[in-house]
Design an enzyme around this catalytic site. Structure first.
Site, PDB file in Angstrom:
ATOM      1  CG  HIS A  33       7.214 -11.977   0.476  1.00  0.00           C
ATOM      2  ND1 HIS A  33       6.094 -12.681   0.820  1.00  0.00           N
ATOM      3  CD2 HIS A  33       6.967 -10.679   0.816  1.00  0.00           C
ATOM      4  CE1 HIS A  33       5.203 -11.865   1.359  1.00  0.00           C
ATOM      5  NE2 HIS A  33       5.700 -10.641   1.368  1.00  0.00           N
TER       6      HIS A  33
ATOM      7  NE  ARG B 156      -4.667  -8.008   4.675  1.00  0.00           N
ATOM      8  CZ  ARG B 156      -3.831  -6.952   4.686  1.00  0.00           C
ATOM      9  NH1 ARG B 156      -3.160  -6.630   3.586  1.00  0.00           N
ATOM     10  NH2 ARG B 156      -3.656  -6.242   5.786  1.00  0.00           N
TER      11      ARG B 156
ATOM     12  CD  GLN C  69       1.711  -1.788   7.175  1.00  0.00           C
ATOM     13  OE1 GLN C  69       2.894  -1.545   7.447  1.00  0.00           O
ATOM     14  NE2 GLN C  69       1.372  -2.372   6.040  1.00  0.00           N
TER      15      GLN C  69
ATOM     16  CB  SER D 190      -1.969 -11.368  -1.408  1.00  0.00           C
ATOM     17  OG  SER D 190      -2.358 -10.839  -0.155  1.00  0.00           O
TER      18      SER D 190
HETATM   19  O1  PAF Z   1       4.161  -4.489   2.030  1.00  0.00           O
HETATM   20  C1  PAF Z   1       4.290  -4.816   3.221  1.00  0.00           C
HETATM   21  O2  PAF Z   1       4.408  -5.999   3.542  1.00  0.00           O
HETATM   22  C2  PAF Z   1       4.301  -3.740   4.291  1.00  0.00           C
HETATM   23  O3  PAF Z   1       3.436  -2.720   3.975  1.00  0.00           O
HETATM   24  C3  PAF Z   1       5.716  -3.210   4.597  1.00  0.00           C
HETATM   25  C4  PAF Z   1       6.326  -2.516   3.397  1.00  0.00           C
HETATM   26  C5  PAF Z   1       6.612  -4.349   5.028  1.00  0.00           C
HETATM   27  C6  PAF Z   1       5.644  -2.182   5.735  1.00  0.00           C
HETATM   28  O4  PAF Z   1       5.115  -2.749   6.884  1.00  0.00           O
END
Ligand code: PAF
Length: 273
Positions: free
Chosen positions: A34, A184, A58, A182
């Protein structure tokens, strides 16, 4: 850095600015991947906006929505240090109504690979990204190539819906051992992390074969499976950058994707050839 939780307050700023806006949507638990997106945005825009929102639509039933890592204090610090101007942290009620107009991922590219394994996942991703785009009105929006199918579908959405936004796909970032970063990864124990290194090794082996001139998809997949022995492999797929079937590796037009489960954690990785 300004922290905003109210969409109206955000819109008041983004509607009335003539500054270029770089936007990085995230679900928090921020890591170097990020940060690399934020730094790129910082270098290319006047205003940098990050959102942190764990998007319920999602996640499929039984997935990790409830336990998705939350690190708000650390995330705020990271954003501040990385030079973010506005951090948008809405709650669910701020972003969703009970009954909504929804958006659907395209039939072909939306229902292969992860779209097939996680039906509805990309509908939710596109829904929230479109909402965020409408609030933020970014000039440039930054996404990592780690979520290859996601960035490809977002680019398609921008094109199909005529959104005046430049979507920038940015390199996948790995730790020193090669593990793709990630949020996760936080779920992995020390031994699971060790096991997970086989994923990037399998992609490295694939790259070596390709560099040596082997463009045969079956042989590359077989070699990758060898490296991944002992791991629960959900899929290895080799497709074009349009996510379409290809007969053999096409240089500068191929993505090799691998998805595995280590313990209860689903990990994805890929390499763009
Ligand atoms: O990649 C992510 O973290 C998510 O899928 C996003 C793009 C922020 C949408 O919730």
């Amino acid at each position: 850095m300004k922290i905003i939780t109210d969409k109206q307050e955000l819109q008041n700023i983004t509607k009335n600015t003539i500054q270029t806006i770089g936007f990085i949507p995230t679900m928090g638990a921020l890591h170097e991947g990020h940060i690399s997106l934020i730094k790129k945005a910082r270098g290319e825009n006047e205003l940098v906006i990050v959102s942190i929102f764990v998007n319920p639509t999602q996640f499929l039933a039984g997935e990790d929505f409830d336990k998705y890592p939350k690190r708000d204090i650390a995330d705020k610090k990271i954003c501040e240090l990385a030079g973010v101007d506005i951090l948008f942290m809405p709650n669910i009620d701020m972003m969703y109504e009970k009954d909504e107009v929804t958006i659907k991922a395209p039939n072909i590219r939306g229902f292969v690979l992860d779209g097939f394994k996680r039906p509805g996942h990309f509908d939710g991703v596109l829904q929230i990204v479109l909402k965020l785009f409408n609030l933020v009105r970014p000039t440039n929006a930054y996404f990592g190539r780690k979520d290859a199918q996601q960035v490809i579908l977002i680019k398609q959405m921008v094109e199909n819906l005529f959104l005046p936004i430049n979507v920038v796909d940015c390199p996948l970032i790995r730790d020193n051992n090669g593990l793709a970063l990630s949020s996760r990864n936080a779920y992995l124990s020390v031994t699971e992390k060790e096991e997970a290194l086989k994923i990037s090794r399998s992609l490295q082996n694939a790259t070596k074969l390709i560099v040596a001139g082997n463009l045969k998809i079956d042989e590359i997949k077989k070699a990758m499976m060898e490296t991944l022995k002992g791991i629960d492999v959900e899929y290895i797929e080799i497709v074009s950058r349009e996510l379409l079937i290809i007969e053999q590796i096409e240089l500068k037009n191929t993505i090799i994707l691998v998805v595995v489960k280590i313990g209860a954690t689903r990990l994805i990785d890929n390499i763009w050839i």
